[in-house]
Structure formats: C-alpha cells, structure tokens
Design a protein around this motif. Structure first.
Motif, PDB file in Angstrom:
ATOM      1  N   CYS A 324      27.933 -49.990   3.721  1.00 29.53           N
ATOM      2  CA  CYS A 324      29.341 -50.170   3.329  1.00 29.53           C
ATOM      3  C   CYS A 324      29.826 -49.067   2.388  1.00 29.53           C
ATOM      4  O   CYS A 324      29.183 -48.768   1.380  1.00 29.53           O
ATOM      5  CB  CYS A 324      29.508 -51.529   2.671  1.00 29.53           C
ATOM      6  SG  CYS A 324      31.174 -51.820   2.069  1.00 29.53           S
ATOM      7  N   LEU A 325      30.970 -48.497   2.736  1.00 28.10           N
ATOM      8  CA  LEU A 325      31.543 -47.409   1.931  1.00 28.10           C
ATOM      9  C   LEU A 325      32.503 -47.930   0.872  1.00 28.10           C
ATOM     10  O   LEU A 325      33.006 -47.164   0.068  1.00 28.10           O
ATOM     11  CB  LEU A 325      32.327 -46.448   2.847  1.00 28.10           C
ATOM     12  CG  LEU A 325      31.597 -45.840   4.031  1.00 28.10           C
ATOM     13  CD1 LEU A 325      32.568 -45.032   4.874  1.00 28.10           C
ATOM     14  CD2 LEU A 325      30.456 -44.963   3.547  1.00 28.10           C
ATOM     15  N   ARG A 326      32.815 -49.229   0.943  1.00 33.02           N
ATOM     16  CA  ARG A 326      33.818 -49.827   0.053  1.00 33.02           C
ATOM     17  C   ARG A 326      35.187 -49.206   0.284  1.00 33.02           C
ATOM     18  O   ARG A 326      35.893 -48.882  -0.672  1.00 33.02           O
ATOM     19  CB  ARG A 326      33.446 -49.655  -1.410  1.00 33.02           C
ATOM     20  CG  ARG A 326      32.007 -49.964  -1.715  1.00 33.02           C
ATOM     21  CD  ARG A 326      31.885 -51.313  -2.354  1.00 33.02           C
ATOM     22  NE  ARG A 326      30.555 -51.500  -2.870  1.00 33.02           N
ATOM     23  CZ  ARG A 326      29.686 -52.358  -2.367  1.00 33.02           C
ATOM     24  NH1 ARG A 326      30.003 -53.073  -1.315  1.00 33.02           N
ATOM     25  NH2 ARG A 326      28.512 -52.501  -2.911  1.00 33.02           N
ATOM     26  N   CYS A 327      35.513 -49.015   1.550  1.00 34.17           N
ATOM     27  CA  CYS A 327      36.832 -48.451   1.847  1.00 34.17           C
ATOM     28  C   CYS A 327      37.908 -49.529   1.771  1.00 34.17           C
ATOM     29  O   CYS A 327      39.089 -49.219   1.671  1.00 34.17           O
ATOM     30  CB  CYS A 327      36.830 -47.798   3.227  1.00 34.17           C
ATOM     31  SG  CYS A 327      36.744 -48.985   4.577  1.00 34.17           S
ATOM     32  N   GLY A 328      37.504 -50.776   1.858  1.00 34.22           N
ATOM     33  CA  GLY A 328      38.460 -51.878   1.713  1.00 34.22           C
ATOM     34  C   GLY A 328      39.153 -52.283   3.002  1.00 34.22           C
ATOM     35  O   GLY A 328      39.890 -53.266   3.026  1.00 34.22           O
ATOM     36  N   THR A 329      38.915 -51.553   4.083  1.00 34.92           N
ATOM     37  CA  THR A 329      39.603 -51.848   5.347  1.00 34.92           C
ATOM     38  C   THR A 329      39.396 -53.291   5.781  1.00 34.92           C
ATOM     39  O   THR A 329      40.342 -53.986   6.147  1.00 34.92           O
ATOM     40  CB  THR A 329      39.092 -50.895   6.449  1.00 34.92           C
ATOM     41  OG1 THR A 329      39.464 -49.570   6.101  1.00 34.92           O
ATOM     42  CG2 THR A 329      39.674 -51.247   7.806  1.00 34.92           C
ATOM     43  N   CYS A 330      38.147 -53.735   5.750  1.00 35.75           N
ATOM     44  CA  CYS A 330      37.865 -55.057   6.309  1.00 35.75           C
ATOM     45  C   CYS A 330      38.594 -56.162   5.547  1.00 35.75           C
ATOM     46  O   CYS A 330      38.929 -57.197   6.125  1.00 35.75           O
ATOM     47  CB  CYS A 330      36.366 -55.325   6.357  1.00 35.75           C
ATOM     48  SG  CYS A 330      35.540 -55.152   4.788  1.00 35.75           S
ATOM     49  N   CYS A 384      36.182 -51.482  10.919  1.00 32.87           N
ATOM     50  CA  CYS A 384      35.316 -50.795   9.949  1.00 32.87           C
ATOM     51  C   CYS A 384      34.973 -49.389  10.450  1.00 32.87           C
ATOM     52  O   CYS A 384      34.582 -49.229  11.601  1.00 32.87           O
ATOM     53  CB  CYS A 384      34.033 -51.602   9.769  1.00 32.87           C
ATOM     54  SG  CYS A 384      32.754 -50.749   8.829  1.00 32.87           S
ATOM     55  N   PRO A 385      35.093 -48.386   9.616  1.00 35.51           N
ATOM     56  CA  PRO A 385      34.776 -47.028  10.070  1.00 35.51           C
ATOM     57  C   PRO A 385      33.334 -46.908  10.561  1.00 35.51           C
ATOM     58  O   PRO A 385      33.033 -46.075  11.409  1.00 35.51           O
ATOM     59  CB  PRO A 385      34.998 -46.173   8.825  1.00 35.51           C
ATOM     60  CG  PRO A 385      35.000 -47.117   7.672  1.00 35.51           C
ATOM     61  CD  PRO A 385      35.500 -48.412   8.207  1.00 35.51           C
ATOM     62  N   ILE A 388      30.299 -51.841  11.033  1.00 35.25           N
ATOM     63  CA  ILE A 388      29.266 -52.700  10.441  1.00 35.25           C
ATOM     64  C   ILE A 388      29.384 -54.112  11.010  1.00 35.25           C
ATOM     65  O   ILE A 388      30.475 -54.685  11.033  1.00 35.25           O
ATOM     66  CB  ILE A 388      29.396 -52.694   8.895  1.00 35.25           C
ATOM     67  CG1 ILE A 388      29.070 -51.298   8.363  1.00 35.25           C
ATOM     68  CG2 ILE A 388      28.501 -53.763   8.257  1.00 35.25           C
ATOM     69  CD1 ILE A 388      29.291 -51.120   6.875  1.00 35.25           C
ATOM     70  N   ILE A 390      29.493 -57.275  10.523  1.00 37.49           N
ATOM     71  CA  ILE A 390      29.646 -58.338   9.522  1.00 37.49           C
ATOM     72  C   ILE A 390      29.459 -59.722  10.167  1.00 37.49           C
ATOM     73  O   ILE A 390      28.695 -60.540   9.627  1.00 37.49           O
ATOM     74  CB  ILE A 390      31.000 -58.211   8.791  1.00 37.49           C
ATOM     75  CG1 ILE A 390      31.062 -56.851   8.061  1.00 37.49           C
ATOM     76  CG2 ILE A 390      31.204 -59.347   7.794  1.00 37.49           C
ATOM     77  CD1 ILE A 390      32.410 -56.494   7.497  1.00 37.49           C
TER      78      ILE A 390
HETATM   79  S1  SF4 Z   1      35.502 -51.809   6.456  1.00 34.00           S
HETATM   80 FE1  SF4 Z   1      33.262 -51.425   6.591  1.00 34.00          FE
HETATM   81  S2  SF4 Z   1      32.895 -49.728   5.162  1.00 34.00           S
HETATM   82 FE2  SF4 Z   1      34.943 -50.512   4.684  1.00 34.00          FE
HETATM   83  S3  SF4 Z   1      34.611 -52.032   3.019  1.00 34.00           S
HETATM   84 FE3  SF4 Z   1      34.516 -53.184   4.944  1.00 34.00          FE
HETATM   85  S4  SF4 Z   1      32.338 -53.220   5.579  1.00 34.00           S
HETATM   86 FE4  SF4 Z   1      32.586 -51.629   3.993  1.00 34.00          FE
END
Ligand code: SF4
Lengths: 424, 257
Positions: A324-330, A384-385, A388, A390
């Motif tokens: 996880c990059l913590r991009c926040g998309t999800c 998710c880029p 992942i 989930i």
């Molecule tokens: S979209 Fe993917 S990379 Fe971005 S915060 Fe969620 S799990 Fe992490």
C-alpha cells in the motif's frame, strides 16, 4: 468480548459516521474534488498508469526481501552520518524516542501514519514535551482532540464552519487573532495557522517526520507534501528524527522515484508542491573541504525503522497489504467510507485498514468488526494503482478472526443456520 | 422447460418475495413451468467470504445433493437465479468458484439476464417509457464481467432509456475503466454483517449517482443490490424507485413469439 467490541464499534460508526449529515456533506464535496483532480493528474501524465505496474513489482520484491533491505538501508543511513535504529515493536520505537528526545522539548511534527500508529505525539506530550502537528489537517485534528479520518486529509470530515470555530477559540487564546474567524474564509484560516506555527519551526528543538519511500542503496527518504510544513520541520530544527515503516524501503533511489510519483498521481496531484529528499544531516565542506555537520539544517539525523507487526503481516500471508502506497484512492472510492469517513476503521481506515489494524495497532479482535464493515465489492481493488486484493485479504482476515472466536454475533448466527442446513 | 429457482431466491431468510414473484411471472409468460423449491441453500462461496471457509465444502456437497434430489424428483431442466453470487459460484460458463473447485450442479444454472439473453429473439416486450440507471451487481459485473447480457435484453424494451453507472469524473481513457468497474456498491452484504449501516450506504449511492441524472428508477442486476437500494430509498424518502432487473423485465415482458 467480541460482541462488546462489535457493539461499541457499530455505535461509533453509526453515531459519528453514518448518522452525521456533516460527515456526508464534507465527504461528498471532498470526493468530487478528488476525482476531478485525479482525472486531471492521470490525464496529463498517463504514463503513471504504466509506472504503477512497475511499482507493484518493486513492492513485491521489496516486501519479499524486507529483511535484507532493512540492513542495507541502515548501512546507507549510517554511511551518510545519520543514525539508524530498528524497532521491532511499538514499545521499542517509543523507548528510542524517549532516549533521543527526553523531556521539556519543543517539537514540530509533520504527518506520518507510522507515528500515529504508535501514538507518538501523545507519548511525547506525556514525557513533558510540547508537540505541534504542522500539517494543517493534523493540526485541526490535534486541536479538536479527535483522530484523523483520512490518511491524506486527516480532517476531511470536518466542515469549514467547524474548523473556523475550533481555530478561533485556540488562536484567540494564543493572542494570534482577536475576532472570530469567518466560517467561509478558508484563506484566512490557513493564514492564521501559518502565523502561529511560523516561529515554532525555528524555536523547535526537534523536527519529526515520516517518509513515503526510503531508498536502501542511498539511504534517501522521500517525503511528499504540499504545505511546506514538512520541509520546515525537517530543515529548521537542529535535530531531525524520522520514523519510517519498514515496508517503505525499496532497493534503489530510482525505485523510490517511481513509488513516489505513482503515489502522488493517484493521490490526485499532477505534481506536489514539494518532494523532499533527505539522505543525511546537513553538512558543508566549504571551508578547506573540512566536512562540518549542521550547516543550516539539522546537525543530527536519526532514522527509526519501524516493524511493529509488518513482518508478521507478511508471514501470515497478507503481504499485499504492505504494498500500500497510502494514496487514499480506495477510501475515496468506497461506498462505505463515503458515509462513515475514518470511523470505518480503528486507527487505520477502510478495507485495507482492517489488515493494518489487525497487525499493527489494535489486534485481530478489534479489527474484526472493521473487516465485517467491508462489503468486498471489489471497487477498491479495481481502482488501486497496485491492484491490491483487498477483498481477498478481507475474506482471509475474517477466517482468521473466526479461528480465534472473533466473529460478531450477527454473522455467527447466520453461519450456524447454514451449518445446520449443511448437516441435515 | 421445467425450471427451479435457486435456494437463495426462495429462502425466507434471504430471498426478496417480489423477485420470486416476478421470476415466476416471467417463466409463465415464456411458457416454462416453475417448480417450487424451498431450501435454505445459499451460495457456498458466500459463507466462505463471511469467514467460514471450513463450511464451504460441506455446504457445496449438501447443495449439490439437494439439487440432485430436486432435479430427479421434479425433472428439472434448469436452475434460475436473480442473484449474482449463486450464478457466479456455480456457473460453468463463467468458470464459477464452486465449479472450479470441482462441484457441479446436475443441470445448468442461469442468471435471469443470461437466461433471457439466450432467448432474446423470442421475447416480446411492450413499451416501458422510463429512464433508468442500471447498476451491475458487483460480483456479476466487476468480478465476472456478465455485462453484455443484461444490456442487450434491456435494449429490446421500447421506450426504455438505460443509463450506465457512469461517473465521468473517474474516466481516464488509459485506465480502460467501464461502468461496471466503477459502479458504487449499495452495501447489500451489510445485511448479513452490519444491517443498520446498509440503508445509509445505499441511500448515499442513490443520492450521489442516481438523483443527479434525473432517472425514474435505479435497477440492480443482483437481488442483493436491489434489496439495499430499496432500503436506502425508503430511508431517505427519495422520490425515485428501485427495481430488481427481474422486476423490471416482468413489467415489460408480454410473452414470447
Ligand atoms: S488504493 Fe491501493 S495503494 Fe492506495 S491507499 Fe488504497 S490500498 Fe493503498
């Protein structure tokens, strides 16, 4: 016990999340803006979509080789005249902080999920230090005495009118303003915080930061930001302490560039205002090539590499969560998050947060209701880029919860019915 | 043909009565025989992802046995469902989860949309002057890509305007996203795990995606989705209807030619 944990969690998610019109409205506005910005960012730089595939491979390799990368990163940091520490647990990390910081210090801190994971600010305050979160959202959260509700935008659930109220009260007490702030005047709110924090950076004894990536070959930390608070926290105080999750380490500086680029693009930025690269303490060789540390920036750099359950997470088969990059998309894409904000989670948030909570913060029992909040619709995985999985990990986590007796009653009862039917 | 509804559709605990009624009505109009079936069977995949992998095989075996008995007794030709999960679990055509795991129902299973699609040229529809937003069930659309069938059937209904679950802001052409990739889940599964939250989630999806498009109804290809949308609309008192795909088809279907 699980039933109490579940009831308490449901009460919180319903009262503070689902039933709050304020949360819904704030998120609706924020999600629209995020989607628009991200479309713009990816539209302008579509190659990031391909780079994301490379980043997935980089992360797969890095998590598989985490142990050797930790060693290599530490060697690089030490080579650059920084000090490197490995903290296996939260307690070990806090002990290192206690020894490095002591008490009676003024500390400026930029946003770091790893620091929140171990409740660092609260710990340092308990030790008798004065600590300021300098990211605007985190600062608001600190003043409100609540918790962040989005990994990128910690105060996403707080409407502007409420921000004005909390800032007015604090800033009047501190003598920064005399009149209440106008609930619609966002620039004035920002300017007031700037005025208050400005001197703190230069008066601070210590600056604390996290990192989005750490290159093992050069020991370079990459810190993405927009506000400029991180570079001031990193650059102004005489001592810098970084806390970095071990999953952030990638083999090379080129890899770290790719990781950060994909992170900011999917976090809806064409390009962030600042990307800070820090490899060691400040130094100069300008007088007869004699290297002297602490030229203008910090004289000391300490980097604490935090494990705190990450190795267990990987070894238990949840390695994808560590990509996880913590991009926040999800979170922005999640139907549940849209009405509950960060109350969908314990410390981390959303479906991915359930895995993180289970291994790094509150443990499996408290993470179980979070896992049962996720509907496994799969939109997060699609968006998710790094693609992942989930939903797949949520199923696994629920199965692990069942093995420990942590399934909430509503699900247990249903499963019992099914079991009886299966045995008929 | 003699057709049995899947246990999920008929179960008093899970099934939505109006979907069952619409299914029976469609079968009657098409001249098929509906064979009543009372069973607690749910799709075994569902119990696995609720955390009970240990029950999956027992449940799958039991369901195969139940279905074999029912098929033999009633001489059933086919099993039909309006829900995504049972179809996605058992279908040979989409290489479903349980099929992949080595279980096979004695006769084919169809989702209402795939069944109608296979009979497309025979179907006779009356006009249905309505503007709808089509919601692909998360499992059916995003996961298994059963998206052409429901659309092609709806396209045969005169005066029906079908809007996709588009959200233009999400589109970046390079990402190759489709409406079913980005459709937002109304949270039907919460009914099994956190029922009090479901209406809030569903009503927000209606508010954010359906209301701005001025549609008369939101139509879900999965019974679970419909159930959630219905609860969400009621919760927020929205002036919009929710229909299951099956119910909508029943409203328009006159018979077969
Ligand atoms: S979209 Fe993917 S990379 Fe971005 S915060 Fe969620 S799990 Fe992490």
């Amino acid at each position: 016990m699980i039933d109490e944990v579940y009831d308490e969690y449901v009460k919180r998610i319903m009262e503070y999340g689902a039933k709050s019109e304020k949360v819904r409205i704030a998120l609706s506005r924020a999600i629209k803006a995020f989607e628009d910005n991200r479309r713009n960012a990816l539209g302008m730089f579509p190659h990031s979509i391909e780079v994301a595939k490379e980043v997935r491979k980089i992360k797969e390799y890095s998590i598989q080789h985490m142990d050797e990368l930790i060693k290599k990163a530490c060697e690089s940091i030490e080579r650059n005249h920084g000090h490197c520490y490995y903290a296996k647990t939260k307690e070990e990390a806090l002990k290192i902080f206690k020894e490095l910081v002591g008490s009676g210090k003024l500390i400026v801190k930029s946003k770091s999920l790893a620091s929140e994971e171990i409740h660092l600010r609260e710990f340092l305050e308990e030790q008798g230090n004065e600590v300021y979160e300098t990211d605007l959202g985190e600062f608001i959260v600190q003043l409100m005495g609540t918790r962040p509700t989005h990994i990128l935008a910690p105060a996403i659930n707080v409407p502007r009118e409420d921000v004005a109220k909390v800032l007015s009260k604090f800033m009047k007490e501190k003598g920064i303003i005399t009149e209440d702030l106008d609930g619609q005047d966002i620039p004035r709110m920002v300017e007031t915080v700037r005025r208050f924090l400005r001197n703190k950076y230069f008066e601070a004894d210590i600056g604390i930061n996290g990192a989005n990536a750490l290159a093992a070959d050069t020991g370079t930390m990459f810190i993405i930001e927009n506000e400029g608070n991180a570079r001031l926290s990193i650059g102004a105080p005489p001592v810098q302490i970084a806390i970095v999750g071990v999953e952030k380490i990638v083999p090379t500086i080129e890899d770290a560039f790719k990781v950060t680029e994909v992170t900011w693009r999917y976090a809806n930025y064409t390009v962030p205002a600042y990307v800070n690269l820090v490899s060691g303490p400040s130094k100069t060789g300008d007088i007869e090539k004699v290297i002297t540390y602490g030229a203008h920036g910090p004289k000391e750099l300490h980097v604490i590499l935090l494990d705190n359950g990450r190795t267990e997470m990987r070894d238990a088969g949840y390695e994808e969560a560590l990509y996880c990059l913590r991009c926040g998309t999800c979170l922005y894409e999640c139907s549940i998050y849209s009405v509950t904000a960060g109350f969908f989670g314990q410390q981390y948030m959303g479906g991915i947060g359930a895995i993180w909570d289970a291994f790094t913060t509150v443990g499996l029992e408290k993470a179980s209701p979070v896992a049962y909040t996720c509907v496994r619709c799969g939109k997060c995985k699609t968006m998710c880029p790094l693609n992942i999985d989930i939903p797949g990990m949520i199923s696994k986590l629920r199965n692990d919860a069942r093995k420990q007796g942590y399934v909430p009653k509503v699900v247990r009862d249903f499963a019992k019915e099914i079991e009886e039917y299966a045995k008929e | 043909m003699r057709i049995l509804l899947h246990g999920w559709d008929t179960s008093p605990r899970l099934g939505v009565p109006e979907i069952c009624e619409a299914s029976v009505s469609i079968l009657n109009k098409m001249g098929h025989e509906y064979v009543p079936h009372k069973s607690k069977a749910i799709c075994a995949e569902a119990i696995g992802f609720l955390g009970y992998d240990n029950l999956v095989d027992d449940l799958a075996k039991k369901m195969v046995k139940d279905m074999e008995e029912a098929v033999a007794k009633e001489e059933v030709d086919m099993i039909l469902t309006s829900y995504a999960a049972p179809y996605a679990a058992w279908s040979k055509e989409v290489n479903g989860f349980l099929y992949k795991r080595g279980y096979e129902l004695p006769v084919p299973i169809e989702h209402m949309s795939t069944f109608l699609y296979k009979n497309l040229d025979k179907l006779k529809f009356k006009e249905l002057p309505m503007r709808i937003l089509l919601h692909d069930g998360c499992t059916l659309g995003r996961k298994y890509g059963v998206v052409k069938e429901p659309r092609e059937v709806l396209a045969r209904i005169p005066k029906l305007e079908v809007l996709n679950f588009d959200h233009p802001e999400l589109y970046v052409k390079e990402r190759n996203l489709n409406p079913w990739d980005i459709s937002a889940c109304p949270g039907g599964w919460l009914d099994f795990t956190m029922p009090e939250l479901m209406p809030y989630v569903a009503s927000n999806v209606v508010r954010e995606y359906a209301m701005p498009r001025n549609v008369d109804a939101i139509v879900a290809t999965c019974g679970n989705g419909y159930h959630a949308f219905k609860a969400g609309i009621k919760h927020s008192n929205f002036d919009i209807k929710a229909y299951s795909y099956t119910n909508l088809i029943d409203m328009a279907l006159e018979g077969v030619q």
